[in-house]
Write a protein that holds these residues in place. Structure first.
Motif, mmCIF file in Angstrom:
data_model
loop_
_atom_site.group_PDB
_atom_site.id
_atom_site.type_symbol
_atom_site.label_atom_id
_atom_site.label_comp_id
_atom_site.label_asym_id
_atom_site.label_seq_id
_atom_site.Cartn_x
_atom_site.Cartn_y
_atom_site.Cartn_z
ATOM 1 N N MET A 86 0.812 -1.213 0.000
ATOM 2 C CA MET A 86 0.000 0.000 0.000
ATOM 3 C C MET A 86 0.852 1.273 0.000
ATOM 4 S SD MET A 86 -2.855 -1.491 -0.114
ATOM 5 C CE MET A 86 -3.907 -0.061 -0.033
ATOM 6 N N LYS A 87 2.179 1.130 0.017
ATOM 7 C CA LYS A 87 3.038 2.307 0.120
ATOM 8 C C LYS A 87 2.875 3.252 -1.065
ATOM 9 C CE LYS A 87 6.608 0.208 3.025
ATOM 10 N NZ LYS A 87 8.026 -0.178 3.116
ATOM 11 N N ASN A 88 2.519 2.729 -2.231
ATOM 12 C CA ASN A 88 2.393 3.559 -3.420
ATOM 13 C C ASN A 88 0.962 4.009 -3.677
ATOM 14 O OD1 ASN A 88 5.166 3.340 -4.048
ATOM 15 N ND2 ASN A 88 4.814 1.320 -4.951
ATOM 16 N N ASP A 89 0.063 3.753 -2.750
ATOM 17 C CA ASP A 89 -1.324 4.165 -2.913
ATOM 18 C C ASP A 89 -1.390 5.685 -2.846
ATOM 19 O OD1 ASP A 89 -4.068 4.741 -2.678
ATOM 20 O OD2 ASP A 89 -4.456 2.861 -1.635
ATOM 21 N N PRO A 90 -1.894 6.349 -3.889
ATOM 22 C CA PRO A 90 -1.941 7.829 -3.863
ATOM 23 C C PRO A 90 -2.779 8.369 -2.710
ATOM 24 C CG PRO A 90 -3.217 6.943 -5.704
ATOM 25 C CD PRO A 90 -2.423 5.806 -5.149
ATOM 26 N N LEU A 91 -3.736 7.594 -2.224
ATOM 27 C CA LEU A 91 -4.551 8.062 -1.106
ATOM 28 C C LEU A 91 -3.757 8.146 0.186
ATOM 29 C CD1 LEU A 91 -7.898 6.145 -1.687
ATOM 30 C CD2 LEU A 91 -7.449 8.561 -2.102
ATOM 31 N N LEU A 92 -2.674 7.389 0.276
ATOM 32 C CA LEU A 92 -1.878 7.367 1.497
ATOM 33 C C LEU A 92 -0.649 8.266 1.412
ATOM 34 C CD1 LEU A 92 -2.106 3.554 2.320
ATOM 35 C CD2 LEU A 92 -3.478 5.428 3.253
ATOM 36 N N ALA A 93 -0.529 8.992 0.323
ATOM 37 C CA ALA A 93 0.594 9.920 0.181
ATOM 38 C C ALA A 93 0.360 11.155 1.043
ATOM 39 C CB ALA A 93 0.753 10.328 -1.280
ATOM 40 N N PRO A 94 1.370 11.658 1.724
ATOM 41 C CA PRO A 94 1.191 12.879 2.524
ATOM 42 C C PRO A 94 0.951 14.088 1.625
ATOM 43 C CG PRO A 94 3.488 12.208 2.491
ATOM 44 C CD PRO A 94 2.733 11.106 1.824
ATOM 45 N N PHE A 95 0.402 15.134 2.234
ATOM 46 C CA PHE A 95 0.130 16.364 1.480
ATOM 47 C C PHE A 95 0.491 17.556 2.351
ATOM 48 C CE2 PHE A 95 -2.629 19.855 0.044
ATOM 49 C CZ PHE A 95 -2.244 19.906 -1.291
ATOM 50 N N GLN A 96 1.206 18.506 1.751
ATOM 51 C CA GLN A 96 1.623 19.705 2.479
ATOM 52 C C GLN A 96 0.646 20.840 2.200
ATOM 53 O OE1 GLN A 96 4.344 19.305 4.457
ATOM 54 N NE2 GLN A 96 3.932 21.295 5.424
ATOM 55 N N LEU A 97 -0.016 21.305 3.229
ATOM 56 C CA LEU A 97 -0.931 22.433 3.127
ATOM 57 C C LEU A 97 -0.388 23.531 4.032
ATOM 58 C CD1 LEU A 97 -3.633 23.576 2.062
ATOM 59 C CD2 LEU A 97 -4.733 22.575 4.079
ATOM 60 N N ARG A 98 0.316 24.483 3.407
ATOM 61 C CA ARG A 98 1.029 25.487 4.186
ATOM 62 C C ARG A 98 1.944 24.792 5.189
ATOM 63 N NH1 ARG A 98 -1.515 30.623 4.676
ATOM 64 N NH2 ARG A 98 0.066 31.129 6.232
ATOM 65 N N HIS A 99 1.792 25.071 6.469
ATOM 66 C CA HIS A 99 2.657 24.475 7.479
ATOM 67 C C HIS A 99 2.161 23.112 7.938
ATOM 68 C CE1 HIS A 99 -0.583 26.534 9.605
ATOM 69 N NE2 HIS A 99 -0.406 25.658 10.577
ATOM 70 N N LEU A 100 0.982 22.675 7.446
ATOM 71 C CA LEU A 100 0.411 21.397 7.879
ATOM 72 C C LEU A 100 0.877 20.271 6.967
ATOM 73 C CD1 LEU A 100 -3.324 22.415 8.493
ATOM 74 C CD2 LEU A 100 -1.559 22.064 10.228
ATOM 75 N N THR A 101 1.419 19.224 7.571
ATOM 76 C CA THR A 101 1.731 18.023 6.811
ATOM 77 C C THR A 101 0.637 17.003 7.104
ATOM 78 O OG1 THR A 101 4.110 18.439 6.952
ATOM 79 C CG2 THR A 101 3.412 16.199 6.371
ATOM 80 N N LEU A 102 -0.251 16.813 6.141
ATOM 81 C CA LEU A 102 -1.356 15.866 6.310
ATOM 82 C C LEU A 102 -0.866 14.478 5.937
ATOM 83 C CD1 LEU A 102 -4.203 18.018 4.696
ATOM 84 C CD2 LEU A 102 -3.495 17.912 7.105
ATOM 85 N N PRO A 103 -1.160 13.456 6.754
ATOM 86 C CA PRO A 103 -0.578 12.131 6.520
ATOM 87 C C PRO A 103 -1.162 11.377 5.330
ATOM 88 C CG PRO A 103 -2.081 12.079 8.389
ATOM 89 C CD PRO A 103 -1.939 13.516 8.001
ATOM 90 N N ILE A 131 -13.293 3.364 -2.016
ATOM 91 C CA ILE A 131 -11.859 3.637 -2.145
ATOM 92 C C ILE A 131 -11.428 3.747 -3.601
ATOM 93 C CG2 ILE A 131 -9.582 2.640 -1.754
ATOM 94 C CD1 ILE A 131 -10.739 3.920 0.722
ATOM 95 N N ALA A 132 -11.977 2.919 -4.461
ATOM 96 C CA ALA A 132 -11.563 2.949 -5.866
ATOM 97 C C ALA A 132 -11.855 4.308 -6.496
ATOM 98 C CB ALA A 132 -12.271 1.837 -6.637
ATOM 99 N N THR A 133 -13.025 4.860 -6.226
ATOM 100 C CA THR A 133 -13.369 6.172 -6.776
ATOM 101 C C THR A 133 -12.493 7.258 -6.175
ATOM 102 O OG1 THR A 133 -15.654 5.451 -7.101
ATOM 103 C CG2 THR A 133 -15.249 7.816 -7.097
ATOM 104 N N ALA A 134 -12.269 7.187 -4.875
ATOM 105 C CA ALA A 134 -11.407 8.174 -4.217
ATOM 106 C C ALA A 134 -9.991 8.113 -4.780
ATOM 107 C CB ALA A 134 -11.395 7.918 -2.712
ATOM 108 N N ARG A 135 -9.492 6.911 -4.973
ATOM 109 C CA ARG A 135 -8.138 6.739 -5.519
ATOM 110 C C ARG A 135 -8.047 7.328 -6.926
ATOM 111 N NH1 ARG A 135 -7.702 1.390 -4.750
ATOM 112 N NH2 ARG A 135 -6.692 1.618 -2.721
ATOM 113 N N HIS A 136 -9.066 7.076 -7.728
ATOM 114 C CA HIS A 136 -9.106 7.632 -9.082
ATOM 115 C C HIS A 136 -9.099 9.166 -9.034
ATOM 116 C CE1 HIS A 136 -10.554 8.491 -13.170
ATOM 117 N NE2 HIS A 136 -11.500 9.232 -12.608
ATOM 118 N N ALA A 137 -9.862 9.740 -8.113
ATOM 119 C CA ALA A 137 -9.958 11.201 -8.023
ATOM 120 C C ALA A 137 -8.605 11.837 -7.779
ATOM 121 C CB ALA A 137 -10.936 11.582 -6.914
ATOM 122 N N VAL A 138 -7.811 11.224 -6.905
ATOM 123 C CA VAL A 138 -6.491 11.763 -6.583
ATOM 124 C C VAL A 138 -5.472 11.403 -7.663
ATOM 125 C CG1 VAL A 138 -4.594 11.678 -4.922
ATOM 126 C CG2 VAL A 138 -6.965 11.795 -4.108
ATOM 127 N N ALA A 139 -5.469 10.154 -8.086
ATOM 128 C CA ALA A 139 -4.461 9.689 -9.050
ATOM 129 C C ALA A 139 -4.575 10.408 -10.390
ATOM 130 C CB ALA A 139 -4.597 8.179 -9.245
#
Length: 677
Positions: free
Chosen positions: A1-18, A303-311
């Motif tokens: 699952m390490k390469n799942d785009p849904l599990l990639a962190p995201f930087q929003l200003r000073h916030l690092t979202l997991p 999850i499949a739809t969410a993954r598609h939305a991000v990927a």
């Protein structure tokens, strides 16, 4: 699952979202005195425990007295809310999630006859059908006051410890000023897009000045109203670009549609029978046009739809809000590689519709949601493994078996038919609500995984149950449709006869609905799709009276498209043979006037009668005589108490085996009775 785009962190200003999964702002109606007290806090903490990267609380948090709560929103119009904000933000962040608050002025989207009974405010006097108020056209003094109230409320959110604030524009006051469908002003706040955008710009400037440069600030805006005369996609792109050009915001949260009536609300927060994730491309178009992170939520349940939305780059963060109402541990299960174990949101719409009926949100099939103070989402193993026998493989029996097995007990499940699922087998027959089978599918998968001893085609009596030497017997045998108490009842058939296929029905059908819930409408759908001419008759003042706005709008729309007709205030007096047809005498429940109706078939939906014979046969030999301690049950404690009169086992019955209710009630029975055994 390490390469799942849904599990990639995201930087929003000073916030690092997991991760890229969020819970968007909504109002579950758990507020107390306008504050997010313990129930509200624990609900959001559970999502944080479950791994969500960002939760936005306070859906439609009101900022002013002339924006009263109509569906259980918070009130940030005074300082009394700040300590409750602080407790909530500390609690959510302690589990690793970021937390923001949404604030708004409802404009015309509220009621004048509630709260302080102040006039509803709007850009013009145009009325909204959903909330029914005729607004006062705002004066410049009102505009200036509300700008200041936005700034004051934002400052309270900052003092309450939030990581950010989201301003709600879509369909609320700021969006009403933007929409040419609603804004009919001829001053500097109406007419051109620049004029209609003026209030949004002034609120953004005032809020940013109030909270300073460091707090994350975003805006939830419309990507396309999808309504004649409303904002179109091109104009919404231009608005998004204007917002970005202010430099005041850090993200946009994109919605689509116009929830100005019940069907519009259903298009925005879709129940089953509506397309999945219909507005992803709308969000993607905005994302391509602005240099800002873009969020989106709207019917993204899997999850499949969410993954598609991000990927595919439609969004940066994807809202799975109702999906996490169904399973707050969705992210954690995904991260563990247990995607197949996520309890699915099937679009029952019980959460949204209850809120719009003035009730607290609950999930149709995760009954712990919103009850975290007393009801667990996860189970610990019992100190001593015991034998549990469950009779009945519908939702109540399956949930009782699942919880008992999670607790480590030896569980046997008897089901009289050749398939598990109970009444969900009937409920999923018609097209509009076929997704409801997802509830049974998940439960069946869980009891199978847990090793429950499932015995199909097993109609058991007391001796056979007792032959298993149980410590606890759960009777979840459901109910059946007893014949109606009318003259000529033998000439009628039940909705069950139709949905099970036992009755072959053709021609003109009078479908009498005594209940006002989904069952008769599912039957009407099946009949209409089979080519019947259907007249739905009810004694209630409205068709589908017990359904909330999104479900009723979608189901009745689909039936109307199939030429089903509806009559209210009518009850059946008699049914008589008329050659090879039926003569039905209907009586108007208000006037008493009677009239006759000739049809080929009369189908009755009038609820169910409990099948409780096995329970009564087992009652005398039970420690507790089958009784449930109500005080303990209400308090969330173990309701199975031995009476001291002997007996060799405990006994309980659930769901429709007690009285006809719904899936949620059946599952709630199972959780309360089995969680501490």
């Amino acid at each position: 699952m390490k390469n799942d785009p849904l599990l990639a962190p995201f930087q929003l200003r000073h916030l690092t979202l997991p991760n890229r999964i969020m819970s968007t702002a909504h109002a579950p109606s758990y507020e107390e005195g306008g504050h997010p007290r313990d129930r509200y806090r624990l609900y959001h903490e559970e999502k944080a425990k479950g791994g969500v990267g960002l939760t936005i609380i306070g859906g439609s948090t009101n900022i002013a007295p002339d924006s009263p709560s109509v569906f259980g929103q918070l009130y940030a119009g005074d300082d009394s809310i700040i300590p409750w904000f602080e407790k909530l933000t500390d609690g959510v962040r302690s589990h690793g999630a970021a937390v923001m608050c949404q604030i708004t002025h409802m404009g015309r989207r509220t009621a004048w006859d509630d709260g302080h009974w102040l006039p509803v405010a709007g850009p013009s006097g145009t009325r909204e059908r959903a909330h029914r108020s005729f607004p006062k056209a705002m004066e410049i003094e009102d505009i200036n006051r509300i700008i200041a109230q936005f700034a004051d409320a934002a400052r309270r959110c900052q003092q309450g410890g939030f990581d950010g604030i989201e301003l709600l524009s879509h369909s609320h006051l700021l969006g009403q000023f933007l929409s040419p469908l609603i804004n009919k002003r001829d001053d500097s706040y109406g007419g051109s897009l620049d004029n209609r955008f003026r209030l949004s710009m002034q609120v953004l400037e005032a809020v940013r000045e109030a909270v300073g440069p460091d707090l994350v600030l975003g805006m939830r805006v419309t990507g396309d109203e999808l309504t004649k005369g409303g904002l179109d996609a091109d104009e919404c792109v231009e608005i998004a670009q204007k917002i970005a050009a202010t430099g005041a915001v850090d993200f946009l949260n994109i919605l689509a549609g116009a929830p100005y009536d019940d069907l519009g609300l259903a298009g925005w927060v879709p129940p089953m029978g509506m397309p999945s994730a219909p507005h992803l491309t709308v969000a993607g178009r905005i994302r391509a046009a602005v240099d800002l992170p873009v969020f989106h939520a709207g019917g993204v349940a899997d999850i499949a739809t969410a993954r598609h939305a991000v990927a595919e780059g439609h969004v940066d963060l994807i809202g799975m809000t109702r999906a996490q109402i169904a399973d707050p541990y969705l992210v954690a299960k995904l991260a563990r590689g247990e995607e197949d174990r996520i309890r699915p949101c099937v679009g029952l719409g019980y959460c949204v519709d209850r809120v719009n009926q003035g009730k607290a949100a609950v999930c149709g099939h995760n009954v712990a949601t919103g009850r975290e103070a007393t009801m667990p989402h996860l189970f610990t193993r019992a100190k001593i493994a015991k034998k549990v026998v469950v009779v009945g493989g519908g939702p109540a029996g399956l949930e009782a078996a699942r919880i008992s097995a999670e607790r480590g007990h030896d569980v046997i499940l008897f089901e009289a038919s050749d398939k598990l699922g109970g009444q969900l087998k009937l409920a999923s027959v018609a097209m509009t609500r076929r997704q409801i089978w997802g509830v049974a599918d998940w439960l069946i998968g869980e009891v199978t995984r847990l090793g429950v001893d499932i015995r199909l085609n097993s109609y058991v009596e007391a001796d056979e149950v007792l032959g298993e030497t149980p410590d606890l017997v759960i009777v979840a045998t459901g109910g059946w449709p007893a014949p109606p108490s009318i003259d000529g009842a033998g000439l009628t058939i039940s909705s069950w006869d139709v949905l099970s296929g036992e009755a072959r029905v053709k021609g003109d059908v009078l479908l009498f609905d005594e209940v006002g819930d989904h069952a008769a409408l599912v039957c009407a759908d099946a009949l209409a799709r089979a080519g019947c001419g259907v007249t739905h008759v009810t004694p209630d003042r409205a068709t589908a009276q017990d359904l909330g706005p999104t479900n009723s709008a979608v189901v009745l729309r689909d039936l109307a498209r199939q030429a089903v007709t509806f009559e209210c205030f009518q009850e059946i007096e008699t049914v008589a043979q008329a050659g090879n047809r039926k003569e039905v005498t209907l009586r108007h429940v208000l006037t008493g006037a009677s009239r006759k109706h000739i049809v080929d078939h009369v189908v009755i939906e009038h609820g169910i009668t409990p099948m409780d014979a096995l329970y009564h046969d087992l009652k005398a030999g039970a420690h507790n005589r089958g009784q449930i301690d109500q005080a303990s049950m209400v308090a969330g404690q173990n309701p199975l108490q031995a009476s001291g009169d002997g007996g060799t086992y405990l006994l309980a019955r659930l769901g429709d085996a007690v009285a006809g209710r719904n899936i949620h009630a059946a599952l709630y029975d199972a959780l309360r009775i089995c969680k501490d055994f």
